[in-house]
Design an enzyme around this catalytic site. Structure first.
Site, PDB file in Angstrom:
ATOM      1  N   SER A 153       0.423  -1.637   0.228  1.00 53.23           N
ATOM      2  CA  SER A 153      -0.488  -0.109   0.047  1.00 53.23           C
ATOM      3  C   SER A 153       0.491   1.226  -0.429  1.00 53.23           C
ATOM      4  O   SER A 153       1.595   1.490  -0.691  1.00 53.23           O
ATOM      5  CB  SER A 153      -0.710   0.159   0.807  1.00 53.23           C
ATOM      6  OG  SER A 153      -1.886   0.678   0.690  1.00 53.23           O
ATOM      7  N   ASP A 248      -9.671  -4.325  -5.123  1.00 52.43           N
ATOM      8  CA  ASP A 248      -9.215  -2.899  -4.371  1.00 52.43           C
ATOM      9  C   ASP A 248      -9.397  -1.579  -4.679  1.00 52.43           C
ATOM     10  O   ASP A 248      -8.802  -1.475  -5.978  1.00 52.43           O
ATOM     11  CB  ASP A 248      -8.015  -3.895  -3.946  1.00 52.43           C
ATOM     12  CG  ASP A 248      -7.024  -2.601  -3.764  1.00 52.43           C
ATOM     13  OD1 ASP A 248      -7.258  -1.138  -3.028  1.00 52.43           O
ATOM     14  OD2 ASP A 248      -6.348  -2.732  -3.452  1.00 52.43           O
ATOM     15  N   HIS A 278      -8.238  -4.842  -0.485  1.00 50.80           N
ATOM     16  CA  HIS A 278      -7.045  -4.252   0.215  1.00 50.80           C
ATOM     17  C   HIS A 278      -6.655  -4.957   1.398  1.00 50.80           C
ATOM     18  O   HIS A 278      -7.887  -5.065   2.126  1.00 50.80           O
ATOM     19  CB  HIS A 278      -7.492  -3.228   0.494  1.00 50.80           C
ATOM     20  CG  HIS A 278      -5.717  -1.980   0.225  1.00 50.80           C
ATOM     21  ND1 HIS A 278      -4.816  -1.525  -0.876  1.00 50.80           N
ATOM     22  CD2 HIS A 278      -5.680  -1.355   1.121  1.00 50.80           C
ATOM     23  CE1 HIS A 278      -3.851  -0.536  -0.103  1.00 50.80           C
ATOM     24  NE2 HIS A 278      -4.217  -0.591   1.222  1.00 50.80           N
TER      25      HIS A 278
END
Length: 312
Positions: A153, A248, A278
């Site tokens: 991320s 996501d 995610h």
């Protein structure tokens, strides 16, 4: 179709207060509660913590060393959390797993967080940490000629930016980069944002919140070290493993970066995990595909380190 394990987690979390409605301190406290989703930590031969000097301070790094003889390859890991949350404990379990599976030293970096430390401070911390690793690797049995970097991320964003900064400034050389559902852009207008911007753990509102805390001015959204997808050239960057998740919002920018790397002549392995949301990578305690992703990362690293060893 949404994976049943992901659906179960989303049902469990559906009534909790949105991240975007909470202060950074509240979000940090709550994110600590999610660590148990990573599963029980494996034992590793040795774990040490070091303080790395950075501009105007120092940051902590946790070094995981597996069993093994001789100089071991190194994987620098940068945690996620929207540049606002996350710490060494958040990714403790996956770092242990990767160290054991890939037979490499894992250096987990506790870069300073926003909004107390806005862009480019977290990036500069990570770059200085990478330089420190290259300079001092041999002191803890690491091989400075075989260093990879990666993260999930926001950590994937930082890892990509570190490789770019290293290329541009003659910094450390990386044998590969591992980008796990990375933030690559701040336009928020891809099909995956439209499809998955609400109801799948990471939301459009979360990303607006994280962006406002990380960046100081609108022009920062166009800075290539903040938004690597906007870089004019992606040539001469390290080979990459890019992992994305079907449900996501960040899926399409990760895939777009993967495609641009390939077009620039960079060797890329790209996998989109079907049915996943995610965060699944560090949720391996409750997500079978999280375990598979950790195993994929370890295999990829093992292969890239072996390739470099044959070159050396």
């Amino acid at each position: 179709m949404l994976d049943p394990q992901a659906k179960s987690l989303l049902n469990m979390l559906k009534d909790r207060e949105p991240t975007s409605a909470m202060t950074p301190e509240e979000n940090r406290a709550r994110s600590a509660e999610l660590r148990k989703l990573a599963g029980p930590p494996e034992s590793v031969a040795n774990i040490e913590e070091f303080m790395i000097p950075v501009k105007n301070g120092e940051i902590k790094a946790r070094i995981y060393t597996p069993e093994g003889q001789g100089l071991l390859p190194i994987f620098i890991y940068l945690h996620g959390g929207g540049w606002v949350m996350g710490d060494l404990d958040t990714v403790d379990s996956p770092c242990r797993n990767i160290a054991n599976l890939a037979k490499c030293i894992v250096v987990s970096v506790d870069y300073r967080l926003a909004p107390e430390n806005k862009f480019p401070i977290p990036l500069e911390d990570c770059y200085e940490a990478a330089t420190w690793v290259a300079d001092y690797a041999r002191e803890w049995n690491g091989d400075p000629t075989r260093i990879a970097i990666g993260g999930d991320s926001a950590g994937g964003n930082l890892a990509a930016a570190v490789t770019m900064k290293a290329r541009n400034q003659g910094g450390p050389t990386f044998v590969s980069q591992v980008l796990i559902y990375p933030v690559m852009d701040f336009s928020f207008n891809t099909p995956s944002y439209k499809e998955n911007g609400e109801g799948y753990f990471l939301t459009y509102a979360n990303m607006v919140y994280f962006t406002e805390h990380y960046l100081t001015k609108i022009e920062d959204k166009l800075h290539t070290y903040a938004a690597p997808l906007l870089a004019e050239s992606l040539s001469k960057l390290p080979p990459a493993l890019v992992i994305t998740a079907e449900y996501d919002p960040l899926r399409d920018e990760g895939l777009a970066y993967s495609n641009r790397l390939q077009s620039a002549g960079v060797e890329v392995e790209s996998t989109c995990y079907e049915g996943m949301i995610h965060g699944f990578f560090w949720m391996a305690g409750i997500m079978d595909k999280g375990k598979l992703a950790i195993e994929q990362v370890a295999r990829y690293l093992h292969t890239s380190f072996h390739k470099q060893l044959s070159i050396n």
